[in-house]
Design an enzyme around this catalytic site. Structure first.
Site, PDB file in Angstrom:
ATOM      1  N   CYS A 144       0.805  -1.225   0.000  1.00 16.26           N
ATOM      2  CA  CYS A 144       0.000   0.000   0.000  1.00 16.26           C
ATOM      3  C   CYS A 144       0.839   1.276   0.000  1.00 16.26           C
ATOM      4  O   CYS A 144       0.395   2.308  -0.519  1.00 16.26           O
ATOM      5  CB  CYS A 144      -0.970   0.005   1.167  1.00 16.26           C
ATOM      6  SG  CYS A 144      -0.238  -0.342   2.752  1.00 16.26           S
ATOM      7  N   HIS A 164      -2.541   6.601   3.807  1.00 14.94           N
ATOM      8  CA  HIS A 164      -1.095   6.825   3.821  1.00 14.94           C
ATOM      9  C   HIS A 164      -0.781   8.121   3.058  1.00 14.94           C
ATOM     10  O   HIS A 164      -1.432   8.429   2.050  1.00 14.94           O
ATOM     11  CB  HIS A 164      -0.366   5.688   3.099  1.00 14.94           C
ATOM     12  CG  HIS A 164      -0.277   4.409   3.882  1.00 14.94           C
ATOM     13  ND1 HIS A 164      -0.737   4.255   5.165  1.00 14.94           N
ATOM     14  CD2 HIS A 164       0.271   3.200   3.536  1.00 14.94           C
ATOM     15  CE1 HIS A 164      -0.500   3.014   5.580  1.00 14.94           C
ATOM     16  NE2 HIS A 164       0.111   2.357   4.612  1.00 14.94           N
TER      17      HIS A 164
HETATM   18  C1  2RA Z   1       1.813  -0.989   6.381  1.00 12.96           C
HETATM   19  N1  2RA Z   1       2.247  -1.114   4.025  1.00 12.96           N
HETATM   20  O1  2RA Z   1       1.339   0.140   6.234  1.00 12.96           O
HETATM   21  C2  2RA Z   1       2.014  -1.865   5.219  1.00 12.96           C
HETATM   22  C3  2RA Z   1       0.843  -2.788   5.072  1.00 12.96           C
HETATM   23  N2  2RA Z   1       0.859  -3.547   3.904  1.00 12.96           N
HETATM   24  O2  2RA Z   1       2.132  -1.455   7.449  1.00 12.96           O
END
Ligand code: 2RA
Length: 351
Positions: free
Chosen positions: A130, A260
């Site tokens: 991600c 994110h």
């Molecule tokens: C996280 N990218 O944010 C990782 C999860 N796949 O921990």
């Protein structure tokens, strides 16, 4: 006959988002949806497009007749079951880390390298991590026009990247510190959490996340790198087909539930202005540009969570680095960062 879609890991955090995405697609080309999970979740009822479905236990037979099987399960479950799904005739679209760097498994972001779905000798297609995915629509669009040569990123990763346990922990920590005047003395946030029955040992994060930022995501790799940082490097190279792309990433967990963000410093072979970058972002349907610094308009996780696009703002021409842009990207890590990209690949396979 209309194709059959399976969702493995239907009852997990990403599985729930996947069902939400399926329920809200304007058109739904699948004839049957099969929900698959571990024995523990088998028998559970879930509603997909108005139809109550019963989750079935994972088994080789569960994949019989399936055209596309989407996997949202831990690495070891995917490693075992995605090849079985492929043997039974399905194309497995896998959101785990089990196959991403396998040379015989394409790593696909539809906006960037959809053509790669055809090259799948193992019958498996991987969905990127991600953190990589959250910037890829934006960076990939710039790369097409200006030819990317270097990428330096710092991530600001949400708790839900660590799954339901990460979400639960952040909520519990926020509750424990709410109204308390902590954060002014070293260690006092951890003490408040401990006093509230939240010992550090029970946390999926290596430090308090409430009232804090934690410069760590994933597991320890060679020379002090975190696995998440190496994923950004290796996956960005593979998706854009630039094996020698210079990449450096620092991954940081922040007290945000979902979405994110990344601060991106991208250098290109060709000169690029802010106006040209704006044009590229405007022309990319899955990117939303929110970039009006005079009016303090830029994307933040709190504004964009729950949305499908990649949001971009704070686009600047780097003052001391030629052919280089700095910008800020936000993307819902459970949607485009996981479930949506997987579903888009599944749809493309039957389109
Ligand atoms: C996280 N990218 O944010 C990782 C999860 N796949 O921990």
């Amino acid at each position: 006959m209309a194709p059959v879609l399976a969702l493995v890991g239907a009852t997990g955090a990403v599985g729930g988002v996947m069902i939400d995405i399926m329920n809200n697609r304007p058109a739904f080309p699948w004839g049957e949806v099969r929900l698959i999970a571990s024995a523990r979740s088998a028998g559970k009822k879930m509603t997909v497009r108005g139809q109550e479905l019963t989750v079935v236990e994972i088994s080789p037979e569960a994949f019989d007749g399936v055209d596309v099987a989407m996997f949202d399960v831990p690495d070891e479950i995917s490693a075992r079951w995605a090849p079985i799904a492929a043997e039974r005739g399905a194309v497995a679209v896998d959101n785990s880390g089990a196959f991403r760097m396998d040379a015989d498994v394409p790593l696909v972001v539809p906006e960037v390298n959809l053509d790669k779905v055809a090259e799948r000798p193992r019958g498996i297609i991987s969905n990127p991590n991600c953190t990589t995915l959250s910037m890829m629509a934006a960076v990939g669009a710039l790369h097409r026009k200006f030819q990317l040569t270097e990428l330096v990123v710092a991530s600001y990763q949400a708790a839900s990247g660590a799954g339901q346990g990460g979400i639960d922990r952040l909520y519990a920590e926020l509750e424990a510190v709410a109204g308390k005047h902590v954060g002014n003395r070293a260690g006092d946030v951890a003490e408040a959490l401990e006093a509230a029955g939240l010992p550090a040992a029970d946390s999926p994060f290596p430090a308090p996340l409430a009232m804090n930022v934690v410069p760590w995501a994933g597991s320890l790799k060679e020379d002090g790198w975190a696995s998440e940082e190496l994923k950004v490097r290796n996956e960005a190279r593979k998706i854009m087909g630039i094996p020698d792309l210079k990449v450096s990433a620092t991954c940081v967990r922040v007290p945000v539930v979902t979405t994110h963000s990344l601060a991106v410093h991208a250098t290109f072979a060709n000169p690029v202005t802010v106006a040209q970058a704006h044009e590229v972002f405007d022309a990319q349907p899955s990117v939303v540009l929110v970039d009006d610094p005079a009016n303090l308009k830029f994307p933040t996780p709190a504004d964009v969570v729950g949305g499908d696009p990649t949001y971009v703002g704070r686009v600047r021409q780097a003052l001391d680095f030629p052919n280089t842009l700095d910008f800020f990207v936000c993307g819902d890590n459970l949607r485009k960062g996981a479930a949506l990209n997987t579903y888009e690949i599944a749809e493309a396979l039957i389109g």
